[in-house]
Design a protein around this motif. Structure first.
Motif, PDB file in Angstrom:
ATOM      1  N   GLU A 177      75.564  64.733 107.511  1.00  0.00           N
ATOM      2  CA  GLU A 177      76.777  65.092 108.242  1.00  0.00           C
ATOM      3  C   GLU A 177      77.340  63.875 108.983  1.00  0.00           C
ATOM      4  OE1 GLU A 177      78.316  68.780 111.037  1.00  0.00           O
ATOM      5  OE2 GLU A 177      76.239  68.118 111.230  1.00  0.00           O
ATOM      6  N   ALA A 178      76.467  63.038 109.512  1.00  0.00           N
ATOM      7  CA  ALA A 178      76.912  61.841 110.225  1.00  0.00           C
ATOM      8  C   ALA A 178      77.656  60.894 109.283  1.00  0.00           C
ATOM      9  CB  ALA A 178      75.715  61.131 110.853  1.00  0.00           C
ATOM     10  N   ILE A 179      77.185  60.785 108.053  1.00  0.00           N
ATOM     11  CA  ILE A 179      77.862  59.940 107.059  1.00  0.00           C
ATOM     12  C   ILE A 179      79.247  60.503 106.756  1.00  0.00           C
ATOM     13  CG2 ILE A 179      77.835  59.166 104.648  1.00  0.00           C
ATOM     14  CD1 ILE A 179      74.778  59.091 104.840  1.00  0.00           C
ATOM     15  N   ILE A 180      79.318  61.827 106.535  1.00  0.00           N
ATOM     16  CA  ILE A 180      80.595  62.472 106.218  1.00  0.00           C
ATOM     17  C   ILE A 180      81.572  62.349 107.388  1.00  0.00           C
ATOM     18  CG2 ILE A 180      81.711  64.679 105.701  1.00  0.00           C
ATOM     19  CD1 ILE A 180      80.197  63.477 103.328  1.00  0.00           C
ATOM     20  N   MET A 181      81.082  62.561 108.607  1.00  0.00           N
ATOM     21  CA  MET A 181      81.952  62.464 109.784  1.00  0.00           C
ATOM     22  C   MET A 181      82.515  61.058 109.935  1.00  0.00           C
ATOM     23  SD  MET A 181      82.234  65.423 111.201  1.00  0.00           S
ATOM     24  CE  MET A 181      82.844  65.027 112.831  1.00  0.00           C
ATOM     25  N   ALA A 182      81.683  60.051 109.693  1.00  0.00           N
ATOM     26  CA  ALA A 182      82.145  58.669 109.801  1.00  0.00           C
ATOM     27  C   ALA A 182      83.241  58.386 108.773  1.00  0.00           C
ATOM     28  CB  ALA A 182      80.971  57.706 109.609  1.00  0.00           C
ATOM     29  N   LEU A 183      83.074  58.927 107.574  1.00  0.00           N
ATOM     30  CA  LEU A 183      84.072  58.706 106.525  1.00  0.00           C
ATOM     31  C   LEU A 183      85.384  59.441 106.828  1.00  0.00           C
ATOM     32  CD1 LEU A 183      81.813  58.910 103.324  1.00  0.00           C
ATOM     33  CD2 LEU A 183      82.879  56.863 104.293  1.00  0.00           C
ATOM     34  N   THR A 184      85.278  60.643 107.395  1.00  0.00           N
ATOM     35  CA  THR A 184      86.510  61.396 107.719  1.00  0.00           C
ATOM     36  C   THR A 184      87.319  60.706 108.812  1.00  0.00           C
ATOM     37  OG1 THR A 184      85.353  62.807 109.324  1.00  0.00           O
ATOM     38  CG2 THR A 184      85.515  63.622 107.066  1.00  0.00           C
ATOM     39  N   GLU A 185      86.650  59.892 109.618  1.00  0.00           N
ATOM     40  CA  GLU A 185      87.340  59.155 110.695  1.00  0.00           C
ATOM     41  C   GLU A 185      87.806  57.780 110.218  1.00  0.00           C
ATOM     42  OE1 GLU A 185      84.408  59.092 113.752  1.00  0.00           O
ATOM     43  OE2 GLU A 185      84.547  61.247 114.160  1.00  0.00           O
ATOM     44  N   VAL A 188      92.360  56.240 104.728  1.00  0.00           N
ATOM     45  CA  VAL A 188      92.868  57.260 103.805  1.00  0.00           C
ATOM     46  C   VAL A 188      92.018  57.277 102.540  1.00  0.00           C
ATOM     47  CG1 VAL A 188      94.817  57.933 102.354  1.00  0.00           C
ATOM     48  CG2 VAL A 188      95.222  57.133 104.698  1.00  0.00           C
ATOM     49  N   GLU A 189      91.652  56.107 102.065  1.00  0.00           N
ATOM     50  CA  GLU A 189      90.827  56.002 100.851  1.00  0.00           C
ATOM     51  C   GLU A 189      89.463  56.672 101.045  1.00  0.00           C
ATOM     52  OE1 GLU A 189      92.480  53.542 102.228  1.00  0.00           O
ATOM     53  OE2 GLU A 189      93.966  53.003 100.681  1.00  0.00           O
ATOM     54  N   MET A 193      87.929  59.893  99.129  1.00  0.00           N
ATOM     55  CA  MET A 193      86.627  59.778  98.480  1.00  0.00           C
ATOM     56  C   MET A 193      85.766  61.003  98.782  1.00  0.00           C
ATOM     57  SD  MET A 193      83.926  56.590  98.698  1.00  0.00           S
ATOM     58  CE  MET A 193      83.654  56.724 100.468  1.00  0.00           C
ATOM     59  N   ILE A 194      85.834  61.507 100.017  1.00  0.00           N
ATOM     60  CA  ILE A 194      85.072  62.714 100.379  1.00  0.00           C
ATOM     61  C   ILE A 194      85.597  63.920  99.616  1.00  0.00           C
ATOM     62  CG2 ILE A 194      84.329  64.248 102.238  1.00  0.00           C
ATOM     63  CD1 ILE A 194      84.888  61.973 104.185  1.00  0.00           C
ATOM     64  N   GLN A 195      86.905  64.069  99.530  1.00  0.00           N
ATOM     65  CA  GLN A 195      87.485  65.213  98.825  1.00  0.00           C
ATOM     66  C   GLN A 195      87.106  65.179  97.351  1.00  0.00           C
ATOM     67  OE1 GLN A 195      89.526  67.964 100.177  1.00  0.00           O
ATOM     68  NE2 GLN A 195      88.638  68.651  98.249  1.00  0.00           N
ATOM     69  N   GLU A 196      87.187  64.007  96.736  1.00  0.00           N
ATOM     70  CA  GLU A 196      86.820  63.869  95.329  1.00  0.00           C
ATOM     71  C   GLU A 196      85.350  64.213  95.119  1.00  0.00           C
ATOM     72  OE1 GLU A 196      85.093  62.101  91.835  1.00  0.00           O
ATOM     73  OE2 GLU A 196      84.725  61.350  93.867  1.00  0.00           O
ATOM     74  N   CYS A 197      84.528  63.812  96.074  1.00  0.00           N
ATOM     75  CA  CYS A 197      83.089  64.094  96.029  1.00  0.00           C
ATOM     76  C   CYS A 197      82.836  65.600  96.136  1.00  0.00           C
ATOM     77  CB  CYS A 197      82.404  63.348  97.175  1.00  0.00           C
ATOM     78  SG  CYS A 197      80.640  63.622  97.286  1.00  0.00           S
ATOM     79  N   LEU A 198      83.506  66.250  97.082  1.00  0.00           N
ATOM     80  CA  LEU A 198      83.358  67.700  97.255  1.00  0.00           C
ATOM     81  C   LEU A 198      83.791  68.435  95.986  1.00  0.00           C
ATOM     82  CD1 LEU A 198      82.750  70.157  99.087  1.00  0.00           C
ATOM     83  CD2 LEU A 198      85.140  70.030  99.867  1.00  0.00           C
TER      84      LEU A 198
END
Length: 315
Positions: A177-185, A188-189, A193-198
């Motif tokens: 979750e910490a990795i995902i939160m850091a990426l969401t902050e 734009v790229e 990347m998170i959306q494509e991964c999901l």
């Protein structure tokens, strides 16, 4: 293989066994148990143990590519934990195998022959750093839901192992979750990347819990495990718990669920969603997933290369 208690018929022994389970008592490795109970435990725990080991491999790929020393140390510790979980569970399985004259070596050979399966999610590719976060956050999150369902399993050695495993998996989920939160902050790229991964992982996450009862024929493994109080909830109940816990969290990050049909039905009090392709699921767990053979080859090479260590310890 189980030896009946002196003076008792098999029917009487089974009745005594069920009474013990219903009273909340634990079954231990040396206790009498019906063969279908032992078989169900062997299949469940060996698959769980091998999945922990094979599940470390997708994340191991990202140890040298982690974006910082802190992230590298975090994912290295997680890989180490997962391997430890696998070894502990295979040890639990070994006790159950003793009446058949089998050992851990037989389990590994079953894996290499394709007779011992591992979770569908660990056959999949990890294409970006977001995948490392997704595995920790949602895959381990799904695993926690599944495993906490068995914390009070009737088989004592497994229940005790799960207490340690679940406590460590909580940290793994927080790591992801910490990795995902850091990426969401981030940029734009990074958000894209998170959306494509999901999008790539969504069907695999649904498949993680296995098909619902109505999608199976005859007596299923989940029926047997519930009969003997190894677990208390069905595959579909666990999937619904996953939706309730994680869909709000996913949406709160500004991400989109890759299923336009998904919604909560107030009348039925359940999530309605698009079923994944269960035929694809069957192919994946047979060893026909995107990374199945590559990871099995890696595990096989490691096992053969380090044979001298096992030989030395056995002397």
């Amino acid at each position: 293989m189980s030896v009946l208690e002196k003076g008792l018929s098999e029917e009487e022994q089974l009745s005594k066994f069920m009474a013990k389970i219903e009273a909340g008592e634990k079954i231990e490795a040396d206790d009498w148990m019906p063969e279908d109970y032992r078989t169900a435990l062997i299949k469940l725990i060996s698959m769980h143990g091998i999945s922990e080991i094979m599940g470390a491999l997708p994340e191991k790929e990202w140890v040298p590519k982690a974006p910082s020393l802190k992230r590298k140390l975090g994912i290295m510790a997680k890989v180490q934990d997962e391997m430890g979980h696998g070894q502990m569970l295979l040890r639990v399985t070994e006790d159950l195998l003793k009446p058949y004259g089998k050992t851990r070596e037989d389990l590994m050979q079953d894996l290499f022959k394709g007779d011992l399966k591992f979770h569908n999610v660990f056959h999949m590719a990890t294409k970006s750093w977001a995948d490392a976060g997704m595995v920790g956050w949602l895959v381990d999150g799904a695993a926690i839901i599944t495993q906490t369902n068995m914390l009070n399993a009737s088989y004592g050695p497994y229940a005790r192992a799960l207490k340690r495993i679940c406590s460590e998996e909580v940290f793994h989920a927080q790591h992801g979750e910490a990795i995902i939160m850091a990426l969401t902050e981030g940029t734009v790229e990074q958000k894209l990347m998170i959306q494509e991964c999901l999008n790539r992982w969504w069907d695999s996450l649904l498949m993680f819990f296995g098909p619902a009862s109505k999608q199976t024929t005859g007596s299923s493994k989940q029926d047997i495990t519930m009969k003997y109080r190894i677990r208390t909830k069905t595959n579909e109940e666990l999937r619904q718990i996953f939706f309730t816990k994680y869909i709000p969290r996913i949406l709160s990050l500004g991400l989109t669920i890759p299923d336009e049909t998904i919604h909560f039905d107030q009348e039925k009090q359940e999530w309605i969603y698009q079923q994944p392709d269960w035929n694809e699921f069957k192919e994946i767990i047979k060893g026909n997933g995107p990374k199945s053979q590559e990871r099995l080859d890696l595990r096989r090479t490691s096992y053969e290369t380090n044979k001298w260590v096992r030989d030395a310890l056995a002397k």
